[in-house]
Design a protein around this motif. Structure first.
Motif, PDB file in Angstrom:
ATOM      1  N   ALA A  10      -7.700   4.619 -15.121  1.00  0.00           N
ATOM      2  CA  ALA A  10      -7.898   3.899 -13.860  1.00  0.00           C
ATOM      3  C   ALA A  10      -9.240   3.183 -13.900  1.00  0.00           C
ATOM      4  O   ALA A  10     -10.252   3.779 -14.273  1.00  0.00           O
ATOM      5  CB  ALA A  10      -7.849   4.864 -12.676  1.00  0.00           C
ATOM      6  N   LEU A  56     -12.079   2.012 -11.920  1.00  0.00           N
ATOM      7  CA  LEU A  56     -12.623   2.258 -10.588  1.00  0.00           C
ATOM      8  C   LEU A  56     -13.912   1.464 -10.352  1.00  0.00           C
ATOM      9  O   LEU A  56     -14.652   1.160 -11.280  1.00  0.00           O
ATOM     10  CB  LEU A  56     -12.919   3.749 -10.407  1.00  0.00           C
ATOM     11  CG  LEU A  56     -11.749   4.721 -10.610  1.00  0.00           C
ATOM     12  CD1 LEU A  56     -12.205   6.140 -10.340  1.00  0.00           C
ATOM     13  CD2 LEU A  56     -10.561   4.353  -9.731  1.00  0.00           C
ATOM     14  N   ASP A  92     -17.637   2.037  -3.843  1.00  0.00           N
ATOM     15  CA  ASP A  92     -17.646   1.331  -2.562  1.00  0.00           C
ATOM     16  C   ASP A  92     -19.025   1.465  -1.923  1.00  0.00           C
ATOM     17  O   ASP A  92     -19.389   2.542  -1.433  1.00  0.00           O
ATOM     18  CB  ASP A  92     -16.578   1.931  -1.639  1.00  0.00           C
ATOM     19  CG  ASP A  92     -16.487   1.200  -0.310  1.00  0.00           C
ATOM     20  OD1 ASP A  92     -17.176   0.164  -0.150  1.00  0.00           O
ATOM     21  OD2 ASP A  92     -15.737   1.658   0.575  1.00  0.00           O
ATOM     22  N   SER A 115     -14.926   5.892  -4.280  1.00  0.00           N
ATOM     23  CA  SER A 115     -14.390   4.738  -4.996  1.00  0.00           C
ATOM     24  C   SER A 115     -13.711   3.793  -4.022  1.00  0.00           C
ATOM     25  O   SER A 115     -13.238   4.209  -2.951  1.00  0.00           O
ATOM     26  CB  SER A 115     -13.379   5.207  -6.046  1.00  0.00           C
ATOM     27  OG  SER A 115     -12.674   4.112  -6.584  1.00  0.00           O
ATOM     28  N   SER A 116     -13.677   2.534  -4.338  1.00  0.00           N
ATOM     29  CA  SER A 116     -12.956   1.570  -3.498  1.00  0.00           C
ATOM     30  C   SER A 116     -11.446   1.757  -3.616  1.00  0.00           C
ATOM     31  O   SER A 116     -10.695   1.313  -2.753  1.00  0.00           O
ATOM     32  CB  SER A 116     -13.321   0.138  -3.920  1.00  0.00           C
ATOM     33  OG  SER A 116     -14.697  -0.105  -3.755  1.00  0.00           O
ATOM     34  N   GLU A 117     -11.001   2.396  -4.722  1.00  0.00           N
ATOM     35  CA  GLU A 117      -9.573   2.594  -4.946  1.00  0.00           C
ATOM     36  C   GLU A 117      -9.174   4.015  -4.551  1.00  0.00           C
ATOM     37  O   GLU A 117      -9.920   4.972  -4.783  1.00  0.00           O
ATOM     38  CB  GLU A 117      -9.218   2.358  -6.419  1.00  0.00           C
ATOM     39  CG  GLU A 117      -9.500   0.938  -6.926  1.00  0.00           C
ATOM     40  CD  GLU A 117     -10.952   0.695  -7.255  1.00  0.00           C
ATOM     41  OE1 GLU A 117     -11.338  -0.476  -7.454  1.00  0.00           O
ATOM     42  OE2 GLU A 117     -11.710   1.691  -7.310  1.00  0.00           O
ATOM     43  N   PHE A 129      -5.571   6.885  -4.122  1.00  0.00           N
ATOM     44  CA  PHE A 129      -4.256   7.160  -4.709  1.00  0.00           C
ATOM     45  C   PHE A 129      -3.465   8.073  -3.780  1.00  0.00           C
ATOM     46  O   PHE A 129      -3.989   9.071  -3.267  1.00  0.00           O
ATOM     47  CB  PHE A 129      -4.400   7.823  -6.082  1.00  0.00           C
ATOM     48  CG  PHE A 129      -5.347   7.099  -7.002  1.00  0.00           C
ATOM     49  CD1 PHE A 129      -4.974   5.901  -7.600  1.00  0.00           C
ATOM     50  CD2 PHE A 129      -6.617   7.603  -7.263  1.00  0.00           C
ATOM     51  CE1 PHE A 129      -5.845   5.225  -8.439  1.00  0.00           C
ATOM     52  CE2 PHE A 129      -7.487   6.936  -8.101  1.00  0.00           C
ATOM     53  CZ  PHE A 129      -7.101   5.738  -8.690  1.00  0.00           C
ATOM     54  N   HIS A 156      -3.632   9.691 -12.681  1.00  0.00           N
ATOM     55  CA  HIS A 156      -4.751   8.762 -12.867  1.00  0.00           C
ATOM     56  C   HIS A 156      -5.888   9.485 -13.595  1.00  0.00           C
ATOM     57  O   HIS A 156      -6.171  10.650 -13.317  1.00  0.00           O
ATOM     58  CB  HIS A 156      -5.231   8.234 -11.515  1.00  0.00           C
ATOM     59  CG  HIS A 156      -4.112   7.722 -10.660  1.00  0.00           C
ATOM     60  ND1 HIS A 156      -3.581   6.464 -10.793  1.00  0.00           N
ATOM     61  CD2 HIS A 156      -3.396   8.345  -9.670  1.00  0.00           C
ATOM     62  CE1 HIS A 156      -2.596   6.302  -9.918  1.00  0.00           C
ATOM     63  NE2 HIS A 156      -2.466   7.423  -9.219  1.00  0.00           N
ATOM     64  N   TRP A 203     -10.017   8.893 -14.973  1.00  0.00           N
ATOM     65  CA  TRP A 203     -11.218   8.066 -15.028  1.00  0.00           C
ATOM     66  C   TRP A 203     -12.351   8.853 -15.696  1.00  0.00           C
ATOM     67  O   TRP A 203     -12.318  10.080 -15.764  1.00  0.00           O
ATOM     68  CB  TRP A 203     -11.634   7.568 -13.638  1.00  0.00           C
ATOM     69  CG  TRP A 203     -11.893   8.629 -12.601  1.00  0.00           C
ATOM     70  CD1 TRP A 203     -13.087   9.205 -12.279  1.00  0.00           C
ATOM     71  CD2 TRP A 203     -10.922   9.213 -11.706  1.00  0.00           C
ATOM     72  NE1 TRP A 203     -12.933  10.112 -11.261  1.00  0.00           N
ATOM     73  CE2 TRP A 203     -11.611  10.131 -10.878  1.00  0.00           C
ATOM     74  CE3 TRP A 203      -9.544   9.059 -11.518  1.00  0.00           C
ATOM     75  CZ2 TRP A 203     -10.975  10.891  -9.900  1.00  0.00           C
ATOM     76  CZ3 TRP A 203      -8.912   9.798 -10.542  1.00  0.00           C
ATOM     77  CH2 TRP A 203      -9.619  10.710  -9.740  1.00  0.00           C
ATOM     78  N   LYS A 248      -3.717   9.899   1.437  1.00  0.00           N
ATOM     79  CA  LYS A 248      -4.428   9.160   0.400  1.00  0.00           C
ATOM     80  C   LYS A 248      -5.668   9.919  -0.041  1.00  0.00           C
ATOM     81  O   LYS A 248      -6.440  10.415   0.792  1.00  0.00           O
ATOM     82  CB  LYS A 248      -4.826   7.779   0.931  1.00  0.00           C
ATOM     83  CG  LYS A 248      -5.318   6.814  -0.136  1.00  0.00           C
ATOM     84  CD  LYS A 248      -5.517   5.431   0.462  1.00  0.00           C
ATOM     85  CE  LYS A 248      -5.873   4.411  -0.593  1.00  0.00           C
ATOM     86  NZ  LYS A 248      -6.038   3.052  -0.021  1.00  0.00           N
ATOM     87  N   MET A 250      -9.306   9.841  -2.359  1.00  0.00           N
ATOM     88  CA  MET A 250     -10.333   8.922  -2.857  1.00  0.00           C
ATOM     89  C   MET A 250     -11.179   9.621  -3.923  1.00  0.00           C
ATOM     90  O   MET A 250     -11.658  10.748  -3.702  1.00  0.00           O
ATOM     91  CB  MET A 250     -11.248   8.474  -1.703  1.00  0.00           C
ATOM     92  CG  MET A 250     -10.515   7.974  -0.469  1.00  0.00           C
ATOM     93  SD  MET A 250      -9.489   6.535  -0.798  1.00  0.00           S
ATOM     94  CE  MET A 250     -10.742   5.327  -1.196  1.00  0.00           C
TER      95      MET A 250
END
Length: 422
Positions: free
Chosen positions: A268, A270, A273, A312-314, A316, A321, A323, A402, A404
């Protein structure tokens, strides 16, 4: 009277000076006199016999002996055929088929062929230069193969260092495979170099032959010129061996390959943010780096009442995933995932009970590179030491909503955390 004189002159011009009869199939020679072909042919044969029977001086005889003769008719060679590339005597010229082949004087033909040979020398010289360059290039390729093999061998040493005892047998096999591949490629390059060297030798000999040919007399230069043309036209250069090494010809234990396959499959990309970052965290412009920094030792009041963290801005809500986090210096950090609603940078301590699944590393045993793997459906967060390809810690939970990626620097010292794509 005038008419009779004109008639007498006309009869004289229509008569052959040799047989004194009227001309039969008259021919005119260079001086302007007219003869019967049979009469003048007979007269030339008689003169030829007289000349052959007459004694010759030593210098004349030596000159005649030195003049090249036709190997078939033993007569002096007087013309050069530009089509068949050979010297011809009068009898050879009379038997040409077809009879209208291009014939030129020896001097003119020699000058023309000498120019052709000089151009051939220029072309062969360029071929020789190119062959030298290719030969040197292949020599450099041998060194390149050795350097690349050494690089891979060093990489193998580094990666197997922590697995020395369990991988000793595999290491020997890997090293042997590298040696076999190196020897195989090196042998092919050396053999190809020999072929190129032999080709260079032939070109050098051919060049020397042509140089010597150009220094010969006109007749000697043109004698056998066809063989030189044929050898020049049918020259062939050896094929250039081009090598391509496999990226990696060694294999590693299943857990190592499994981790790398997992990274490559579920990686991923990443970015951090900055809107969620703690005031004491500096986020780089590209969103890949967070640095814990206290200017002039002045503590931010919020730093005393919260954990310096950033998300992170992303996020799941399904899937798998992976990272990677690179730790710059010694210190403590917490990594993991949290719910999108978890209040970071507050007094609330991150824990599984309030929706934050993290693990703290450090301050002295923190790995330089940590891999984080999220399996949403299975409900697992795993942490790996990428240097030793080993599992550090695992968390099991049931995820909803979700999640983060979470990064927290739990240290009073300067610390750089970089998120990189693998």
């Amino acid at each position: 009277m005038a008419f009779a004189a004109s008639l007498a002159q006309l009869q004289a011009e229509a008569s052959c000076p040799i047989c004194l009869d009227y001309l039969r199939d008259p021919v005119t020679i260079a001086c302007g006199h007219n003869f019967c072909p049979s009469c003048i042919h007979q007269r030339w044969e008689d003169m030829t016999e007289i000349v052959q029977q007459s004694p010759t001086s030593g210098s004349q005889r030596k000159m005649q002996e030195e003049m090249p003769l036709c190997g078939k008719h033993r007569e002096v060679l007087i013309r050069f055929c530009e089509k068949s590339l050979e010297l011809l005597c009068p009898q050879c010229m009379g038997s040409l088929d077809p009879p209208d082949q291009p014939l030129v004087p020896i001097e003119e033909a020699a000058a023309s062929q000498r120019g052709v040979l000089k151009r051939c020398m220029g072309v062969i010289t360029e071929y020789l230069k190119n062959s030298v360059k290719v030969y040197e290039y292949q020599g450099a390729n041998i060194l390149a193969v050795k350097r690349k093999m050494n690089k891979w061998r060093n990489k193998l040493d580094y990666e197997c260092n922590d697995l020395k005892y369990s991988l000793e047998i595999e290491y020997n096999e890997f090293d042997n495979d590298l040696l076999v591949e190196e020897n195989n490629v090196e042998e092919k390059l050396i053999e190809n170099g020999r072929q190129i060297s032999y080709h260079m030798f032939r070109l050098s000999n051919r060049l020397s032959e042509i140089e010597e040919k150009c220094l010969q007399t006109d007749e000697d230069l043109l004698t056998g010129i066809e063989s030189i043309h044929n050898s020049y036209e049918h020259r062939e250069s050896p094929d250039i061996f081009s090598y391509k090494l496999e990226k990696e010809i060694f294999t590693l234990p299943p857990h190592y390959l499994g981790l790398h396959k997992m990274i490559n499959t579920f990686q991923a990309d990443l970015t951090l943010d900055p809107e969620t970052a703690h005031p004491d965290l500096l986020i780089s412009r590209n969103g890949k780096q967070a640095t814990y920094w206290i200017p002039d030792g002045i503590l931010n009041p919020q730093a005393l009442s919260s954990y310096p963290a950033v998300l992170s801005s992303e996020g799941f809500d399904a899937g798998r995933h992976f990272w990677v986090v690179t730790i710059g210096v010694a210190g403590e950090c917490s990594l993991g995932v949290c719910k999108e609603s978890f209040p970071i940078n507050t007094l609330i301590s991150p824990s599984t009970s309030n929706g934050c699944w993290t693990h703290t590393f450090g301050p002295f045993s923190i790995p330089k590179e940590i891999g984080v793997f999220l399996d949403y459906e299975l409900g697992e967060v795993s942490f790996y030491n990428l240097k030793t390809c080993s599992l550090l810690y695992g968390i099991t939970a049931t995820f909803r909503g979700k999640l983060m990626p979470y990064f927290s620097i739990v240290s009073s010292e300067s610390l750089t955390t970089s998120i990189i794509r693998v």
